[in-house]
Design an enzyme around this catalytic site. Structure first.
Site, mmCIF file in Angstrom:
data_model
loop_
_atom_site.group_PDB
_atom_site.id
_atom_site.type_symbol
_atom_site.label_atom_id
_atom_site.label_comp_id
_atom_site.label_asym_id
_atom_site.label_seq_id
_atom_site.Cartn_x
_atom_site.Cartn_y
_atom_site.Cartn_z
ATOM 1 C CE LYS A 116 -3.974 -1.801 2.606
ATOM 2 N NZ LYS A 116 -4.992 -1.569 1.544
ATOM 3 C CG ASP B 149 -7.677 -4.815 7.143
ATOM 4 O OD1 ASP B 149 -8.877 -4.547 6.921
ATOM 5 O OD2 ASP B 149 -6.942 -5.379 6.310
ATOM 6 C CG ASP C 120 -3.896 -4.110 -0.405
ATOM 7 O OD1 ASP C 120 -4.107 -4.490 0.772
ATOM 8 O OD2 ASP C 120 -3.962 -2.923 -0.760
ATOM 9 N NE ARG D 284 -11.148 -9.744 -2.223
ATOM 10 C CZ ARG D 284 -11.502 -8.832 -3.103
ATOM 11 N NH1 ARG D 284 -11.877 -9.177 -4.331
ATOM 12 N NH2 ARG D 284 -11.490 -7.555 -2.790
HETATM 13 N N1 BES Z 1 -8.311 -3.683 4.292
HETATM 14 C C1 BES Z 1 -8.369 -3.252 2.939
HETATM 15 C C2 BES Z 1 -9.631 -2.444 2.636
HETATM 16 C C3 BES Z 1 -9.678 -1.069 3.218
HETATM 17 C C4 BES Z 1 -8.907 -0.053 2.701
HETATM 18 C C5 BES Z 1 -10.540 -0.786 4.239
HETATM 19 C C6 BES Z 1 -8.986 1.220 3.224
HETATM 20 C C7 BES Z 1 -10.635 0.486 4.756
HETATM 21 C C8 BES Z 1 -9.851 1.499 4.257
HETATM 22 C C9 BES Z 1 -8.383 -4.458 2.013
HETATM 23 O O1 BES Z 1 -7.620 -5.525 2.423
HETATM 24 C C10 BES Z 1 -7.835 -4.006 0.707
HETATM 25 O O2 BES Z 1 -6.688 -3.652 0.666
HETATM 26 N N2 BES Z 1 -8.656 -4.033 -0.320
HETATM 27 C C11 BES Z 1 -8.262 -3.606 -1.601
HETATM 28 C C12 BES Z 1 -8.824 -4.581 -2.594
HETATM 29 C C13 BES Z 1 -8.340 -4.369 -4.003
HETATM 30 C C14 BES Z 1 -6.862 -4.707 -4.098
HETATM 31 C C15 BES Z 1 -9.154 -5.233 -4.914
HETATM 32 C C16 BES Z 1 -8.815 -2.210 -1.839
HETATM 33 O O3 BES Z 1 -9.946 -1.938 -1.421
HETATM 34 O O4 BES Z 1 -8.098 -1.386 -2.398
HETATM 35 ZN ZN ZN Z 2 -7.313 -5.711 4.404
HETATM 36 MN MN MN Z 3 -5.616 -5.377 1.792
#
Ligand code: BES
Ligand code: ZN
Ligand code: MN
Length: 497
Positions: free
Chosen positions: A279, A290, A349, A353
């Site tokens: 990230k 998280d 990331d 899931r």
């Molecule tokens: N934990 C994150 C989602 C998240 C991000 C929650 C910011 C709250 C604030 C999750 O694991 C994630 O990184 N999701 C990605 C998925 C993508 C790579 C398909 C996202 O949402 O960018």
């Molecule tokens: Zn996450």
């Molecule tokens: Mn993630």
């Protein structure tokens, strides 16, 4: 903070403070009326001078009012009587508690539960008072070395009911409210701890501590070699880059004889760096949150056990840390989930899931009456719904309706997003049974579609709490959501039996 229930006249309360409502424009509530009479019109005089219109959230403290036995009277603006709804009621309670915190009074008797909110009884109003007061009063100061405690903290709120006949209902509302507030506080604390403290092993210890407090609550924790034997290749692929041991925590609450259990599954990524698909640095600290889905399972299990609900409940928490390293899973790696389905990990990331799918497959053995997973799953959810509502995606419309109903009662808001084959096709992979991302569009829905491929045999709903689990900024903190929603959903299931 303690809460007790009483009935009786406001002018006769020997208390540091009596709290009464004033609606727009300068209309006295029944309790305010009684105080006004006892004081020979003192309150209505002050209102006539224009000190308080009755706008929602306005407050005014009167001292040593003649004809009353209390030290202070706190007038709280309630807005237009006709418009008074759940959200405004919470604003009123919030304003009252904040005014008390700045007043020097350490206890108070509240008559705000006499306010009329359409469709809500005094059980609801009292429970809501307690949950709201505890949320407003919450501080997380464990890591502050200077004593930042308030000098005269609020210690007790007495809530009032119209007559002695209503005391039993009031007491039930108080004990349920305290159980839910304690659950929310547990959830908030777990979320607010930094990730160097709140690791998967820390969650394991907290789970053992929670289980010890209740006779009919047990916990089993599966380590990595157990998960290996179960074939949880998807979950384990997320933990490959970290030194921290992954845990699968399983709570079992037994409150009913033979009934099928309801199951909650909470995403427990104790820190999400993104892994090799790392990230950006901005606000990455917030990825300590998280594990808020997991924390909400802890909080709900705690509340249910405190309330001794006559249901069976299983709480499952897959807990991992998502880190990059030379041993971490790489984009393009293909893993085999416990269900046997293979997954191409296109983005490390999208790890939530990957741990949830194995936890959901594991849950099949409990033959759930319903199964709900809770996860800070997608940034896209924030784009869709902002910080006000959690997203719900489900394969069962009656379960969605039950959650919607609980959402209304608890005022813990959710909104349904659709699922359909078109979205599901977005996660087809050229190499494996599926891929773990579905492209730029509809990210919350395609994440839901991914989970749906593992829950076909169950009445399942997914809650994406990415926008609701914590607030950012100067008052950064976990919110304790959706513990109110989940506990209300489970309370409603008891009434059904
Ligand atoms: N934990 C994150 C989602 C998240 C991000 C929650 C910011 C709250 C604030 C999750 O694991 C994630 O990184 N999701 C990605 C998925 C993508 C790579 C398909 C996202 O949402 O960018
Ligand atoms: Zn996450
Ligand atoms: Mn993630």
């Amino acid at each position: 903070m303690d809460f007790i229930v009483k009935s009786g006249h406001p002018e006769k309360q020997r208390s540091a403070c009596v709290i009464v409502g004033i609606s727009k424009t300068r209309r006295l509530s029944a309790a305010a009326e009684l105080l006004d009479e006892a004081s020979g019109g003192y309150i209505s005089n002050i209102l006539r001078r224009g000190d308080l219109e009755g706008e929602i959230g306005q407050t005014l403290i009167l001292h040593s009012v003649e004809g009353t036995l209390c030290d202070r009277i706190l007038l709280v603006g309630c807005g237009k009587e006709r418009d008074l709804d759940e959200r405004q009621y919470r604003k009123i309670i919030t304003a009252a508690v904040k005014a008390l915190q700045n007043s020097g009074a350490t206890e108070a008797v509240s008559y705000l539960s006499e306010l009329n909110i359409k469709g809500r009884d005094s059980y609801w109003k009292i429970r809501q008072t307690i949950e709201t007061a505890r949320v407003v009063n919450y501080r997380f100061t464990e890591y502050k070395t200077s004593n930042s405690k308030p000098k005269r903290p609020l210690k007790k709120i007495v809530v009032t009911v119209p007559s002695r006949r209503d005391l039993a209902e009031g007491e039930k509302a108080v004990s349920d409210g305290i159980a839910i507030a304690n659950g929310m506080e547990l959830t908030r604390n777990l979320g607010n701890h930094p990730a160097n403290v709140c690791t998967p092993s820390y969650l394991e210890q907290e789970a053992l501590t929670l289980a010890k407090r209740h006779r009919n609550l047990s916990v089993e924790v599966l380590n990595e070699s157990k998960m290996e034997k179960l074939g949880m290749g998807s979950l384990l692929s997320v933990t490959r880059g970290t030194k921290e041991d992954a845990k699968l925590i399983v709570f079992k609450y037994n409150g009913a004889k033979k009934e099928k259990p309801h199951v909650l599954v909470g995403k427990g990524v104790t820190f999400d760096t993104g892994g090799i698909s790392i990230k950006p640095a901005a606000a990455m600290d917030e990825m300590k949150y998280d594990m808020c889905g997991a924390a909400s399972v802890f909080g709900t299990v705690s509340a249910v056990a405190d309330m001794k609900l006559p249901i069976n409940l299983i709480g499952i928490v897959p807990a991992v840390e998502n880190m990059p390293s030379s041993t971490a899973t790489k984009p393009g790696d293909i893993v085999t989930s416990m269900s046997g389905q293979t997954i191409e990990v296109l983005n490390t990331d999208a790890e939530g899931r990957l741990i949830l799918c194995d936890a959901l497959t594991y849950a099949e053995r409990f033959e759930p009456a319903s199964i709900i997973d809770i996860a800070t799953l997608t940034g896209a959810c924030l784009v869709a719904l902002g910080h006000h509502m959690s997203a719900v995606i489900s394969n069962n419309s009656s379960l969605t309706n039950e959650l919607m109903y609980a959402s209304k009662t608890s005022d813990d808001k959710i909104w349904e997003l659709p699922m359909s084959p078109e979205y599901d096709e977005q996660i087809n992979s050229p190499f494996a049974d599926m891929q773990n991302i579905g492209g730029r569009t509809a990210g919350t829905i395609t994440a839901g579609c991914f989970l749906a491929r593992f829950t076909k045999k169950m009445r399942w709903a997914h809650l994406d709490i990415a926008g609701t689990a914590w607030v950012s900024g100067a008052n950064k903190s976990a919110t304790g959501r959706p513990v109110p929603l989940l506990t209300q959903y489970l309370i409603d299931r008891c009434a059904q039996n």
